[in-house]
Design a protein around this motif. Sequence first.
Motif, mmCIF file in Angstrom:
data_model
loop_
_atom_site.group_PDB
_atom_site.id
_atom_site.type_symbol
_atom_site.label_atom_id
_atom_site.label_comp_id
_atom_site.label_asym_id
_atom_site.label_seq_id
_atom_site.Cartn_x
_atom_site.Cartn_y
_atom_site.Cartn_z
ATOM 1 N N VAL A 36 0.840 -1.201 0.000
ATOM 2 C CA VAL A 36 0.000 0.000 0.000
ATOM 3 C C VAL A 36 0.870 1.243 0.000
ATOM 4 O O VAL A 36 0.647 2.183 -0.777
ATOM 5 N N PHE A 37 1.880 1.276 0.861
ATOM 6 C CA PHE A 37 2.790 2.432 0.928
ATOM 7 C C PHE A 37 3.489 2.643 -0.409
ATOM 8 O O PHE A 37 3.536 3.765 -0.937
ATOM 9 N N SER A 38 4.023 1.560 -0.969
ATOM 10 C CA SER A 38 4.766 1.659 -2.225
ATOM 11 C C SER A 38 3.878 2.147 -3.366
ATOM 12 O O SER A 38 4.243 3.069 -4.109
ATOM 13 N N ASN A 39 2.707 1.551 -3.511
ATOM 14 C CA ASN A 39 1.855 1.883 -4.654
ATOM 15 C C ASN A 39 1.231 3.263 -4.545
ATOM 16 O O ASN A 39 1.074 3.962 -5.553
ATOM 17 N N LEU A 40 0.852 3.678 -3.335
ATOM 18 C CA LEU A 40 0.342 5.041 -3.168
ATOM 19 C C LEU A 40 1.416 6.062 -3.525
ATOM 20 O O LEU A 40 1.138 7.083 -4.175
#
Length: 238
Positions: A36-40
Amino acid sequence: MKKLWLMLLFSPVPMLYYGFFLQDFYILKQIGGLEVFSNLTLILYYIQSKKRKDFASIDAYLIEALLYTIVGAVLIFLFNDNLLLMFIHTVGFYLTHFMYINVFRSEGSVLPALSTLMQEWKIISLTVLFFVGLVFLLITYTPNSLLLISFVYSTQMMLLCWMAYFRPIPQIAFSFGFLGVFFMVISNLWLAINLLYQSLCHSITIYYILYSSAQFLIVESVLYNQKLKSVSSPLNNQ
């Protein structure tokens, strides 16, 4: 600005986030939180990289690819059954890769005739290595209830490799994208080993680096190709 996004993506920040909020969860929930952190971060980087006048050319397939993994990762936190978590994570990745295939198709990538495909030893070698490695893990360690979807997912991953290989785009953009897909294959194999066989040392950190690098390189490949197309557009040359 690009350096700032790279610093955020590959800095100690995601690991601090993992240490404070994710460390006590099951491994798939830890991985989902980092995804989630990476893709956001990559969605914001992609949108920011597009000039305002070029905002209409934002690739919806690319945004959807990154969002599907986010949705799957968020859903993981709602359940506790390990098999269900693996199923949700696999479906999220399946939809993500399906969108990437659409991204490559929109750029003109098509699969050639089988006779032509068999002459491309590099892609054949990569495909065989991936297929043999993953099928071994599937047959040996995957729960029976997940065998079918895992096999379908693996087949789709091979198709993604082929579509990335046959993208008719400039060399630099092609190299970024194919390297990104290669890292994605490695990250999937690494995850399968740690989930199905044995949890290895620094498994979460290594997975995050492989996964984030894969997604970043694919996003950068699409951005670079769009930039070149924009520069060479007749409307921009008038």
